[in-house]
Design an enzyme around this catalytic site. Structure first.
Site, PDB file in Angstrom:
ATOM      1  N   GLY A 155     126.676-103.401 -26.791  1.00 54.47           N
ATOM      2  CA  GLY A 155     125.978-102.779 -27.767  1.00 54.47           C
ATOM      3  C   GLY A 155     127.535-101.439 -27.676  1.00 54.47           C
ATOM      4  O   GLY A 155     128.381-101.743 -26.771  1.00 54.47           O
ATOM      5  N   GLN A 187     133.052 -94.447 -28.960  1.00 55.36           N
ATOM      6  CA  GLN A 187     133.290 -95.083 -28.517  1.00 55.36           C
ATOM      7  C   GLN A 187     134.737 -95.510 -28.948  1.00 55.36           C
ATOM      8  O   GLN A 187     135.685 -96.222 -28.198  1.00 55.36           O
ATOM      9  CB  GLN A 187     132.364 -95.963 -27.623  1.00 55.36           C
ATOM     10  N   CYS A 205     128.152 -98.282 -19.486  1.00 46.44           N
ATOM     11  CA  CYS A 205     128.658 -97.724 -20.872  1.00 46.44           C
ATOM     12  C   CYS A 205     129.662 -98.223 -20.807  1.00 46.44           C
ATOM     13  O   CYS A 205     130.729 -98.197 -19.797  1.00 46.44           O
ATOM     14  CB  CYS A 205     128.144 -96.111 -20.394  1.00 46.44           C
ATOM     15  N   LEU A 206     130.292 -98.982 -21.460  1.00 42.80           N
ATOM     16  CA  LEU A 206     131.894 -99.499 -21.895  1.00 42.80           C
ATOM     17  C   LEU A 206     132.516 -98.211 -21.325  1.00 42.80           C
ATOM     18  O   LEU A 206     133.947 -98.283 -20.985  1.00 42.80           O
ATOM     19  CB  LEU A 206     132.211-100.261 -23.137  1.00 42.80           C
ATOM     20  N   HIS A 224     120.397 -96.022 -25.864  1.00 43.20           N
ATOM     21  CA  HIS A 224     121.740 -95.651 -25.581  1.00 43.20           C
ATOM     22  C   HIS A 224     123.005 -95.524 -26.186  1.00 43.20           C
ATOM     23  O   HIS A 224     122.914 -94.163 -26.400  1.00 43.20           O
ATOM     24  CB  HIS A 224     122.459 -96.809 -24.760  1.00 43.20           C
ATOM     25  N   GLU A 225     122.941 -96.019 -27.384  1.00 42.95           N
ATOM     26  CA  GLU A 225     124.173 -96.556 -28.412  1.00 42.95           C
ATOM     27  C   GLU A 225     123.479 -95.164 -29.658  1.00 42.95           C
ATOM     28  O   GLU A 225     124.499 -93.780 -30.224  1.00 42.95           O
ATOM     29  CB  GLU A 225     123.648 -97.239 -29.354  1.00 42.95           C
ATOM     30  N   HIS A 275     125.082 -92.126 -28.170  1.00 39.28           N
ATOM     31  CA  HIS A 275     126.209 -91.082 -28.304  1.00 39.28           C
ATOM     32  C   HIS A 275     126.614 -90.628 -30.142  1.00 39.28           C
ATOM     33  O   HIS A 275     127.359 -89.874 -29.529  1.00 39.28           O
ATOM     34  CB  HIS A 275     126.971 -92.785 -28.248  1.00 39.28           C
TER      35      HIS A 275
END
Ligand code: ZN
Length: 167
Positions: free
Chosen positions: A45, A50, A90-91, A132-133, A136
């Protein structure tokens, strides 16, 4: 085109994002770039902040074959149900994983890249990813869900990586 992934510490990651109002070629390009960046990372994701874009959209594909692509633009969470715990990453926090509790199911309404509304019902890993996304887009990060002790350990690890020029 692959874009650079913004790491924790960047202001854009903690800002609330603005709704998407124009469904044009530039938006389609952003979405294509976000998929490319996510697959390359690799991750399941990726939210617009990000890649440094403070807009309400994220992409997801939790499949191994890269054949379950979803784009969520201006998403709204309609329902969450149940619980699951599992390791999450998380990226924007490369190399950092810890256990996070999430709902086991989420129903979400969002627009696609053409601006059409759709409703999706997601379970398990996909539910975890959507939640999660979505966080963000509100400027919330998974580190907020860590215990105070864990958060401190993560902060120290990041400080060390920063000193070494690896963050
Ligand atoms: Zn993330």
């Amino acid at each position: 085109m692959k874009r650079e992934i913004v790491k924790y510490g960047a202001k854009v990651l903690t800002e609330k994002t603005a709704p998407v109002t124009t469904f044009d070629e530039a938006l389609a390009q952003l979405v294509a770039d976000m998929f490319e960046t996510m697959y390359d990372a690799p991750g399941v994701g990726l939210a617009a902040p990000q890649v440094g874009v403070s807009k309400r959209l994220f992409v997801m594909d939790c499949s191994k074959a890269h054949d379950r692509q979803f784009v969520f633009i201006n998403p709204e969470i309609l329902l969450t149900e149940g619980r699951q715990t599992g390791d999450e990453g998380c990226l924007s926090f490369p190399g950092i994983y810890f256990e996070v509790e999430r709902a086991a199911r989420v129903v979400v309404r969002a627009q696609n890249v053409r601006g059409e509304w759709f409703e999706g019902d997601f379970l398990d890993l996909e539910a975890r990813c959507v939640l999660h996304e979505y966080d963000h887009l509100e400027g919330n990060l998974f580190i907020d869900k860590a215990s105070p002790l864990r958060r401190e350990m993560i902060r120290r690890k990041i400080q060390k990586l920063k000193r070494e020029g690896k963050w």
